[in-house]
Design a protein around this motif. Sequence first.
Motif, PDB file in Angstrom:
ATOM      1  N   PRO A  28       3.845   2.916  -2.741  1.00 29.75           N
ATOM      2  CA  PRO A  28       2.702   3.111  -1.840  1.00 29.75           C
ATOM      3  C   PRO A  28       2.937   2.453  -0.481  1.00 29.75           C
ATOM      4  N   LEU A  29       2.435   3.114   0.563  1.00 28.30           N
ATOM      5  CA  LEU A  29       2.665   2.672   1.939  1.00 28.30           C
ATOM      6  C   LEU A  29       1.359   2.371   2.656  1.00 28.30           C
ATOM      7  N   MET A  30       1.492   1.722   3.797  1.00 26.40           N
ATOM      8  CA  MET A  30       0.376   1.513   4.722  1.00 26.40           C
ATOM      9  C   MET A  30       0.943   1.533   6.138  1.00 26.40           C
ATOM     10  N   MET A  44       3.613   1.238  12.733  1.00 21.63           N
ATOM     11  CA  MET A  44       4.536   0.524  11.863  1.00 21.63           C
ATOM     12  C   MET A  44       4.211   0.855  10.410  1.00 21.63           C
ATOM     13  N   CYS A  45       5.219   1.184   9.625  1.00 17.65           N
ATOM     14  CA  CYS A  45       5.060   1.554   8.221  1.00 17.65           C
ATOM     15  C   CYS A  45       5.574   0.411   7.338  1.00 17.65           C
ATOM     16  N   TYR A  46       4.726   0.008   6.387  1.00 17.09           N
ATOM     17  CA  TYR A  46       5.055  -1.100   5.487  1.00 17.09           C
ATOM     18  C   TYR A  46       4.771  -0.684   4.041  1.00 17.09           C
ATOM     19  N   PRO A  47       5.397  -1.370   3.083  1.00 18.07           N
ATOM     20  CA  PRO A  47       4.914  -1.205   1.711  1.00 18.07           C
ATOM     21  C   PRO A  47       3.442  -1.640   1.677  1.00 18.07           C
ATOM     22  N   ALA A  66      -1.617   7.303   2.947  1.00 15.80           N
ATOM     23  CA  ALA A  66      -1.435   5.885   3.282  1.00 15.80           C
ATOM     24  C   ALA A  66      -2.508   5.449   4.285  1.00 15.80           C
ATOM     25  N   PRO A  67      -3.142   4.298   4.052  1.00 13.77           N
ATOM     26  CA  PRO A  67      -4.147   3.823   5.007  1.00 13.77           C
ATOM     27  C   PRO A  67      -3.509   3.510   6.357  1.00 13.77           C
ATOM     28  N   PHE A  68      -4.284   3.742   7.422  1.00 11.59           N
ATOM     29  CA  PHE A  68      -3.802   3.531   8.785  1.00 11.59           C
ATOM     30  C   PHE A  68      -4.777   2.604   9.506  1.00 11.59           C
ATOM     31  N   TYR A  69      -4.269   1.476  10.024  1.00 11.51           N
ATOM     32  CA  TYR A  69      -5.087   0.449  10.671  1.00 11.51           C
ATOM     33  C   TYR A  69      -4.667   0.259  12.123  1.00 11.51           C
TER      34      TYR A  69
END
Length: 124
Positions: A28-30, A44-47, A66-69
């Motif tokens: 899963p990503l965020m 920026m993409c992170y676990p 994936a949630p985006f903040y």
Amino acid sequence: MTNEQVPRVTVTDAALELIARLRGKHGPLMFHQSGGCCDGSSPMCYPDGEFLVGDSDVRLGEIGGAPFYISKAQYEYWKFTQLIIDVVPGRGGMFSLEGPEGLRFLTRSRVFTPEEQRALGLLE
């Protein structure tokens, strides 16, 4: 038109393909829209869970599941703008998962129409 019909963040097909590839490798990503400093202003993409979000962040929506903040301060500058996450050749941010893929996420944007701004509660 309602608030739910106006996404604050969208994604291109090319970016969706890269998100799927990264999810296959990392789970899963965020995403967090960088506000500058080391990696400029890029998504920026992170676990999922590796980047700590808090009261100073706004969840704009999801891209590819994936949630985006974005930070509240940056959101205030961009709240009249829809973010469109795309992919281009090149090196991503050193902390973003797409770096080794030879691609990088890129934020494009467009200003919401007056009708969309009203639906989002930005105009009366």
